[in-house]
Design a protein around this motif. Sequence first.
Motif, PDB file in Angstrom:
ATOM      1  N   ILE A 137      54.712  14.959  12.855  1.00 47.36           N
ATOM      2  CA  ILE A 137      54.799  13.808  13.746  1.00 47.36           C
ATOM      3  C   ILE A 137      54.561  14.257  15.188  1.00 47.36           C
ATOM      4  CG2 ILE A 137      56.264  11.966  14.643  1.00 47.36           C
ATOM      5  CD1 ILE A 137      57.673  11.867  11.969  1.00 47.36           C
ATOM      6  N   PHE A 138      53.621  13.580  15.862  1.00 48.11           N
ATOM      7  CA  PHE A 138      53.273  13.886  17.248  1.00 48.11           C
ATOM      8  C   PHE A 138      53.347  12.608  18.075  1.00 48.11           C
ATOM      9  CE2 PHE A 138      51.293  17.039  14.621  1.00 48.11           C
ATOM     10  CZ  PHE A 138      51.368  18.225  15.340  1.00 48.11           C
ATOM     11  N   GLN A 139      53.791  12.734  19.311  1.00 48.83           N
ATOM     12  CA  GLN A 139      53.777  11.620  20.244  1.00 48.83           C
ATOM     13  C   GLN A 139      52.785  11.904  21.364  1.00 48.83           C
ATOM     14  OE1 GLN A 139      57.653  10.734  21.809  1.00 48.83           O
ATOM     15  NE2 GLN A 139      58.274   9.520  20.026  1.00 48.83           N
ATOM     16  N   ILE A 140      52.145  10.835  21.867  1.00 51.55           N
ATOM     17  CA  ILE A 140      51.233  10.949  23.000  1.00 51.55           C
ATOM     18  C   ILE A 140      51.919  10.335  24.210  1.00 51.55           C
ATOM     19  CG2 ILE A 140      48.978  10.340  23.920  1.00 51.55           C
ATOM     20  CD1 ILE A 140      48.013  10.094  21.022  1.00 51.55           C
ATOM     21  N   HIS A 141      52.133  11.150  25.248  1.00 50.51           N
ATOM     22  CA  HIS A 141      52.792  10.698  26.469  1.00 50.51           C
ATOM     23  C   HIS A 141      51.754  10.554  27.583  1.00 50.51           C
ATOM     24  CE1 HIS A 141      57.147  12.026  25.354  1.00 50.51           C
ATOM     25  NE2 HIS A 141      56.465  11.651  24.289  1.00 50.51           N
ATOM     26  N   ARG A 142      51.936   9.540  28.396  1.00 52.39           N
ATOM     27  CA  ARG A 142      51.017   9.261  29.509  1.00 52.39           C
ATOM     28  C   ARG A 142      51.748   9.422  30.830  1.00 52.39           C
ATOM     29  NH1 ARG A 142      49.243   4.356  32.293  1.00 52.39           N
ATOM     30  NH2 ARG A 142      47.081   4.617  32.995  1.00 52.39           N
ATOM     31  N   PHE A 143      51.127  10.169  31.766  1.00 51.75           N
ATOM     32  CA  PHE A 143      51.694  10.377  33.092  1.00 51.75           C
ATOM     33  C   PHE A 143      50.702   9.861  34.137  1.00 51.75           C
ATOM     34  CE2 PHE A 143      53.276  13.819  30.346  1.00 51.75           C
ATOM     35  CZ  PHE A 143      54.639  13.547  30.403  1.00 51.75           C
ATOM     36  N   PRO A 144      50.781   8.554  34.485  1.00 55.36           N
ATOM     37  CA  PRO A 144      49.825   7.976  35.442  1.00 55.36           C
ATOM     38  C   PRO A 144      50.130   8.436  36.863  1.00 55.36           C
ATOM     39  CG  PRO A 144      51.471   6.355  34.834  1.00 55.36           C
ATOM     40  CD  PRO A 144      51.730   7.559  33.971  1.00 55.36           C
ATOM     41  N   LEU A 145      49.138   8.317  37.726  1.00 53.75           N
ATOM     42  CA  LEU A 145      49.313   8.735  39.111  1.00 53.75           C
ATOM     43  C   LEU A 145      50.276   7.824  39.865  1.00 53.75           C
ATOM     44  CD1 LEU A 145      45.649   9.716  40.084  1.00 53.75           C
ATOM     45  CD2 LEU A 145      47.484  11.134  39.153  1.00 53.75           C
ATOM     46  N   GLU A 146      50.573   6.647  39.311  1.00 55.32           N
ATOM     47  CA  GLU A 146      51.525   5.732  39.944  1.00 55.32           C
ATOM     48  C   GLU A 146      52.962   6.048  39.549  1.00 55.32           C
ATOM     49  OE1 GLU A 146      49.127   4.675  37.883  1.00 55.32           O
ATOM     50  OE2 GLU A 146      47.594   4.125  39.348  1.00 55.32           O
TER      51      GLU A 146
END
Length: 219
Positions: A137-146
Amino acid sequence: IYELNPKTAETITHTSVQANNVVIVGDYAYYRKKIGTDLYGKRTGGGQLMRQSLNGGIAEEVLSYEDKSNKGVLYGVGDILVTLAYDIETDTYSVRSHDNNGNVKKTIISGIPRTEFTTTVAGDDALYRVVKMSNKIFQIHRFPLEGESTAMAEVELDNTEKGIAIDAEDGKVMIATYGDNSKVNDVSLYSIDRGNVEQLEIESFGSSSAYDYQFMFLD
């Protein structure tokens, strides 16, 4: 560094740099000089942040090795230089944006836990990180510039799959699952705005040496 026409693969520009890790931000390439050490492992030189114009010319040093802004892994998010930096005192990561001279402009996100992850990639609007939750099981995390990091999607592998590779562009995240010999059998596109997944019909492909796959949209 070669700039290619994406439709014809013809070379547009060619710039020579001496580095293992190079990021492109606008019309410049950024990289760090290779660190030299003596027989005892003590640094003897290198580690400066360099900036090279893609139009040629001589690379220039923009940050010394000791500069506090010269820390972390380099990424190019759109036309912004970004680093993912580790803080040994808090045992956490932070995402920082930099100006054209390499100086930290802003700490975008801090306190990111140090978890087991497989890869971090730069999209045109954010950093994306694959976090390993278990063997399958893998999760995809997003780190936006905002700011405001989010766990976007979770992927569960079947018994024939060994891991996943991702890339991001134009509001979509490509998720490729691969098996033995890094052979990709399944590719889907995750829409960031809508939160839905589109399955793509593909022929199996792979590489004997790597599983970092990328995609781009052509007009």
